[in-house]
Design an enzyme around this catalytic site. Structure first.
Site, PDB file in Angstrom:
ATOM      1  N   ASP A 118      49.353  41.644  27.930  1.00 55.62           N
ATOM      2  CA  ASP A 118      50.328  41.900  29.437  1.00 55.62           C
ATOM      3  C   ASP A 118      51.520  43.032  28.955  1.00 55.62           C
ATOM      4  OD1 ASP A 118      50.812  40.955  26.265  1.00 55.62           O
ATOM      5  OD2 ASP A 118      52.333  39.787  26.433  1.00 55.62           O
ATOM      6  N   GLU A 152      51.599  38.396  23.550  1.00 52.40           N
ATOM      7  CA  GLU A 152      52.258  39.316  22.505  1.00 52.40           C
ATOM      8  C   GLU A 152      53.474  39.798  22.205  1.00 52.40           C
ATOM      9  OE1 GLU A 152      52.279  42.671  20.066  1.00 52.40           O
ATOM     10  OE2 GLU A 152      53.308  43.096  22.397  1.00 52.40           O
TER      11      GLU A 152
HETATM   12 ZN   LIG Z   1      51.812  46.373  22.663  1.00 50.24          ZN
END
Ligand SMILES: [Zn+2]
Length: 378
Positions: free
Chosen positions: A80, A141
């Site tokens: 992401d 993340e």
């Molecule tokens: Zn990163």
């Protein structure tokens, strides 16, 4: 080692131009499954984390079996990107890659993913004996490490590995801080601001007094604190009754983390305790709700850990001087370490990340690929 720089650039550009904001990583995941399948991966699995993360895909765990008898190793990257990261168009000027403007580039973390693809392509091409390589592609993340938090780590054979996810080059992060998040609700007393302001207690004023007494920013060499969000108020003619603030404290030391979090709480408690209660409002006093959540734990690897020694040796093989540092952010490595998988973080060359001025030098991705190749064939 014949790294194909143009092939690396093509994969990187294709990945950057594929939108993958947090929870929408499926396009990238499909591309990676397909690419690794065509490269002869021995195992490709999407875990069941999507139910917990809310992403349209799970984390991917991919294995290329090795034959050199060395311990298996994993490399992890997140799929992401932050906003504004949709519809990225990449501009290339010689070896420098940037976005065409208005968006990030996406080097965080696609500057780790593209070298991984080049690594496995290269190993297939040159037939070099290598250890078993596992590739972990995580989701979400950037919104709190939640892909890594829910990863099915039992699918991994490796006991140690590397997250490719940091700025700089030839740097390896072996320590990151722990973080606490706090939510501070200040409750005052509402009153008409024009007709009877004497009966009110302005929650904003209490918060303002308290904030000026806080130590924010860099508190010491291993700790930081921040108030990052403030919300409150109803109308211009109402003395505001409620205000909510959110902040965080980070520290490499667990004791300091606890102490600084407590310090913030007591500043608010003391400010409210000293606050005068307006006349004629009965038993209405200002009050406070302070909640603290442990966001993630600290990570600290020792210099003689196999994960540190392996990358150090790989650097020596290449004649490169690898720096081992302690740095200031949480990452997927935090949770992977928490699951007993020793994980260091390797820099990818990503520069000015999370801004529209982000750039990447192709040569940095080439040198990262060299380092990964040396680890794989060590
Ligand atoms: Zn990163």
């Amino acid at each position: 080692m014949n790294i194909n720089k143009e092939r690396l650039a093509e994969h990187f550009i294709a990945l950057c131009e594929m939108s993958s904001p947090s929870r929408e990583e499926k396009g990238v995941a499909d591309y990676l499954k397909q690419t690794c399948s065509s490269l002869g991966a021995d195992f490709i699995r999407e875990d069941d984390s999507a139910a917990q993360t809310g992403s349209n895909t799970g984390n991917l765990i991919i294995r290329f079996n090795g034959s050199n008898g060395a311990d298996p190793v994993f490399f992890a990257c997140h799929m992401d990107t932050v906003n504004p990261g949709r519809d990225v168009k990449v501009d290339r000027n010689g070896d420098i890659l940037t976005s065409r403007g208005g968006t990030i580039l996406g080097g965080d973390d696609k500057s780790g993913i593209a070298p991984l693809i080049e690594l496995v392509t290269l190993l297939k091409e040159n037939g070099a004996a290598h250890r078993t390589i596992e590739i972990v592609f995580t989701t979400c993340e950037e919104i709190g490490l939640i892909g890594a938090r829910h990863i099915d780590y039992r699918l991994l054979q490796s006991r140690f590995g590397y997250a490719l996810d940091a700025t700089g080059i030839d740097q390896v992060i072996i320590g990151t801080p722990a973080a606490n998040k706090n939510k501070i609700k200040v409750h005052g007393v509402a009153a008409h601001a024009g007709i009877r302001p004497e009966a009110g207690v302005n929650a904003f004023l209490i918060a303002a007094h308290a904030i000026t007494k806080l130590r924010l920013g860099r508190i010491d060499e291993e700790s930081t604190a921040n108030i990052g969000l403030i919300k409150g108020g109803v109308a211009t003619n109402i003395v505001p009754e409620h205000l909510v603030m959110s902040g965080e404290v980070r520290s490499h030391s667990a004791e300091k983390l606890a102490a600084y979090t407590e310090e913030i709480k007591s500043v608010f408690i003391d400010t409210i305790a000293d606050w005068p209660t307006p006349e004629g409002t009965g038993d209405k006093h200002p009050s406070l709700d302070f909640t603290m959540t442990a966001a993630y734990p600290a990570m600290r690897l020792s210099m003689d850990d196999i994960v540190v020694e392996t990358v150090k040796k790989a650097g020596q093989t290449l004649g490169r001087d690898i720096q081992f540092i302690v740095a200031g952010g949480g990452s997927d490595a935090t949770f992977l370490n928490g699951y007993g998988l020793a994980t260091a973080i390797i820099a990818t060359g990503m520069t000015d990340v999370h801004t529209t001025d982000e750039s990447l030098n192709l040569n940095d991705m080439v040198s990262l690929t060299e380092l990964l190749h040396a680890i794989a064939t060590e």
